[in-house]
Design an enzyme around this catalytic site. Structure first.
Site, short mmCIF file in Angstrom:
data_model
loop_
_atom_site.label_atom_id
_atom_site.label_comp_id
_atom_site.label_asym_id
_atom_site.label_seq_id
_atom_site.Cartn_x
_atom_site.Cartn_y
_atom_site.Cartn_z
N HIS A 64 0.87 -1.18 0.00
CA HIS A 64 0.00 0.00 0.00
C HIS A 64 0.91 1.23 0.00
O HIS A 64 1.51 1.54 1.03
CB HIS A 64 -0.90 0.02 1.24
CG HIS A 64 -1.77 -1.19 1.39
ND1 HIS A 64 -3.10 -1.19 1.02
CD2 HIS A 64 -1.51 -2.43 1.87
CE1 HIS A 64 -3.62 -2.39 1.27
NE2 HIS A 64 -2.68 -3.16 1.79
N PHE A 65 1.02 1.89 -1.13
CA PHE A 65 1.92 3.05 -1.24
C PHE A 65 1.17 4.38 -1.13
O PHE A 65 1.76 5.44 -1.31
CB PHE A 65 2.74 2.97 -2.53
CG PHE A 65 3.90 2.01 -2.46
CD1 PHE A 65 4.24 1.37 -1.29
CD2 PHE A 65 4.66 1.73 -3.60
CE1 PHE A 65 5.32 0.48 -1.23
CE2 PHE A 65 5.74 0.87 -3.56
CZ PHE A 65 6.07 0.23 -2.37
N ARG A 66 -0.14 4.33 -0.88
CA ARG A 66 -0.94 5.45 -0.37
C ARG A 66 -1.17 6.62 -1.33
O ARG A 66 -1.77 7.62 -0.94
CB ARG A 66 -0.30 6.01 0.91
CG ARG A 66 -0.02 4.99 2.01
CD ARG A 66 -1.26 4.31 2.47
NE ARG A 66 -1.06 3.58 3.74
CZ ARG A 66 -1.92 2.69 4.22
NH1 ARG A 66 -3.02 2.40 3.55
NH2 ARG A 66 -1.68 2.08 5.36
N ASN A 96 -6.82 0.79 -2.33
CA ASN A 96 -7.52 1.60 -1.33
C ASN A 96 -6.82 2.94 -1.08
O ASN A 96 -6.37 3.24 0.02
CB ASN A 96 -7.71 0.82 -0.02
CG ASN A 96 -6.43 0.25 0.54
OD1 ASN A 96 -5.49 -0.03 -0.20
ND2 ASN A 96 -6.38 0.06 1.84
N HIS A 181 -9.04 -9.89 0.71
CA HIS A 181 -8.87 -9.72 2.15
C HIS A 181 -10.08 -10.40 2.78
O HIS A 181 -11.21 -9.91 2.68
CB HIS A 181 -8.84 -8.24 2.53
CG HIS A 181 -8.68 -7.99 4.00
ND1 HIS A 181 -7.70 -7.16 4.50
CD2 HIS A 181 -9.36 -8.45 5.08
CE1 HIS A 181 -7.79 -7.13 5.82
NE2 HIS A 181 -8.81 -7.91 6.18
N HIS A 234 -2.72 -12.62 3.14
CA HIS A 234 -2.28 -12.59 4.54
C HIS A 234 -3.03 -13.57 5.45
O HIS A 234 -3.69 -13.18 6.42
CB HIS A 234 -2.34 -11.17 5.11
CG HIS A 234 -3.52 -10.34 4.72
ND1 HIS A 234 -4.83 -10.78 4.75
CD2 HIS A 234 -3.59 -9.05 4.29
CE1 HIS A 234 -5.64 -9.83 4.36
NE2 HIS A 234 -4.91 -8.76 4.08
N ASP A 305 2.48 -6.88 2.75
CA ASP A 305 1.36 -6.06 3.21
C ASP A 305 1.87 -4.75 3.82
O ASP A 305 1.38 -4.31 4.87
CB ASP A 305 0.48 -6.82 4.21
CG ASP A 305 -0.89 -6.16 4.40
OD1 ASP A 305 -1.22 -5.23 3.64
OD2 ASP A 305 -1.61 -6.58 5.32
N HIS A 309 1.68 3.95 8.31
CA HIS A 309 1.02 5.08 8.97
C HIS A 309 2.09 5.86 9.72
O HIS A 309 3.11 5.30 10.12
CB HIS A 309 -0.06 4.61 9.94
CG HIS A 309 -1.16 3.82 9.31
ND1 HIS A 309 -2.16 4.40 8.56
CD2 HIS A 309 -1.41 2.48 9.31
CE1 HIS A 309 -2.98 3.47 8.13
NE2 HIS A 309 -2.55 2.29 8.57
#
Length: 444
Positions: A64-66, A96, A181, A234, A305, A309
């Site tokens: 997840h590189f946001r 996401n 997921h 996962h 994964d 944050h």
């Protein structure tokens, strides 16, 4: 006239289809052109790999590189920098973001953002929703698409597809392997009262093994009904691993370094909310069950994964704290430490991180050290002992749950299509990452 190469790696131990053995590698036009004893003076550049192991480039199929929308904690450039510093040559990034990657335009926007900025190669998952089901067959084969991703739990808004009818519609429509997921959203909602404010040890009590197992059973049942291929991300419980061993015809399996390495309740007592992930890190019995699945071949791939944050966000009082931790940069050293400890072989590690991803997702030209394949290489020193620190982490989040952990085995070089992007901890080539190609999307 002697054959010439753009680059030759000399004297390393190559790990490939032939096993492990000393060999030189010749690279031309970004691809492997020769394996064997290559003479002197035939390369534009020569890299001395004596004492090092040369692995097929590690592919991390869940990060997840946001970007877009959450770039205060990560972006495509910083995430890729973290990847190559950790020996990872390609990543599959999750949908996401804000806005979510649920349309052809959103996918094209991400590819445009990545081009010229990412140091590793890349592909992007497209998120399935109730509203884009009719478009999924077209979306999943767009150039740069890693496939379809579905959140059965642990999401909000349109990216959450929790009901069987929605899952059935998605799996009946698509043709490629979809990634899931798998946590049961109704059960998660019913158990929210079990969260204890200020105590992240209650996280795996709330999101218990039944929530994961129930969702995985539902998913596999629907996969059998529709004839679809599913990839369970996962996996965190021993029950799931036992169950999935009996359903390998439709289901492939991912696990993560943190589910193989960390253990409750100690990780929560030591790390607090920095150990908070979805699905959770569980107790020793579940960790042992995941290792059994890995040793027995039930596990197909490892994914980090990577879900960063900021320190401030993670410092919030549980359960207001977000779930997620960095992982792309530590995947290789943490797993090499397990290799050195005898928990898995180096060949098994290569299968989980290179050949496995290529096999599951039908990646074109990657996943092997073989003539004609992309010269994606992860060069490691199996004998080097080094301590992982927050300071080493290149993610914008700037921290790792493994801060202060000493490991045996370290990535010393990352080559992407023949370009030496990282060597001995230094970035050596500007960002030139490209879209990963898939057999279903070669026309693009």
């Amino acid at each position: 006239m002697a054959e010439t190469f753009d680059l030759v790696l000399k004297g390393g131990t190559v790990v490939n289809h032939a096993g492990e053995g000393l060999a030189d590698l010749g690279v031309r036009d970004g691809r492997i052109a020769a394996i064997g004893d290559i003479g002197e003076g035939v390369a534009g550049k020569t890299v001395n790999a004596t004492g090092l192991h040369i692995l097929p480039g590690v592919i991390d199929t869940q990060v997840h590189f946001r970007e877009p929308g959450l770039t205060h904690k990560e972006d495509l450039e910083s995430g890729s920098r973290s990847a190559v510093l950790g020996g990872v040559t390609a990543v599959f990034e999750m949908p996401n973001t804000k806005p979510a990657t649920t349309s052809a335009q959103a996918l094209a926007d991400k590819i445009a953002l990545a081009t010229g900025r990412m140091l590793c190669d890349f592909a992007f998952f497209v998120g399935a929703t109730r509203d884009n089901v009719d478009e999924l067959l077209e979306l999943e084969v767009l150039p740069g698409a890693a496939g379809i991703k579905v959140f059965m739990g642990s999401s909000t808004g349109s990216l959450l597809v929790a009901d069987d009818a929605g899952l059935h519609a998605i799996l009946k429509t698509i043709r490629r392997r979809a990634s899931f997921h798998a946590e049961d959203e109704p059960r998660l909602n019913d158990r929210k009262s079990l969260r204890v404010e200020g105590d992240p040890r209650s996280h795996p009590i709330w999101r218990d093994e039944t929530a994961a197992f129930k969702a995985t059973q539902r998913l596999v049942m629907i996969a059998h009904e529709t004839g679809a291929r599913v990839h369970v991300l996962h996996v965190s419980t021993a029950q799931e691993m036992d169950y999935l061993a009996g359903h390998k015809d439709v289901a492939s399996v991912e696990t993560t370094p943190h589910h193989l390495t960390l253990e409750a309740p100690g990780c929560y007592e030591r790390l607090g909310t920095r150990a908070q992930m979805n699905p959770p890190v569980r107790d020793a019995a579940h960790r042992a069950g995941i290792w059994t699945g890995l040793v027995n071949g039930v596990v197909d791939v490892l994914g980090s994964d990577h879900a960063p944050h900021t320190r401030g966000e993670k410092a919030k009082t549980y359960p207001a704290s977000p779930s997620g931790m960095t992982g792309v940069q530590t995947l290789v050293p943490i797993m090499l430490d397990h290799v050195n400890a005898g928990r898995l072989s180096l060949l098994r590690f290569v299968d989980l991180t290179s050949a496995g991803p290529a096999r599951l997702f039908d990646i074109a030209g990657k996943g092997r050290i073989a003539v004609g394949y992309d010269a994606d290489l992860t060069v490691v020193d199996l004998k080097r002992r080094q301590t992982i620190t927050d300071k080493w982490i290149a993610s914008r989040a700037g921290w790792t749950p493994y801060d202060g952990v000493s490991v045996a085995g370290w990535p010393v070089g990352t080559l992407v299509r023949g370009r030496k992007v990282m060597w001995e901890g230094s970035l050596t080539t500007p960002a030139q990452g490209e879209r990963v190609r898939f057999l279903e999307t070669l026309a693009g």
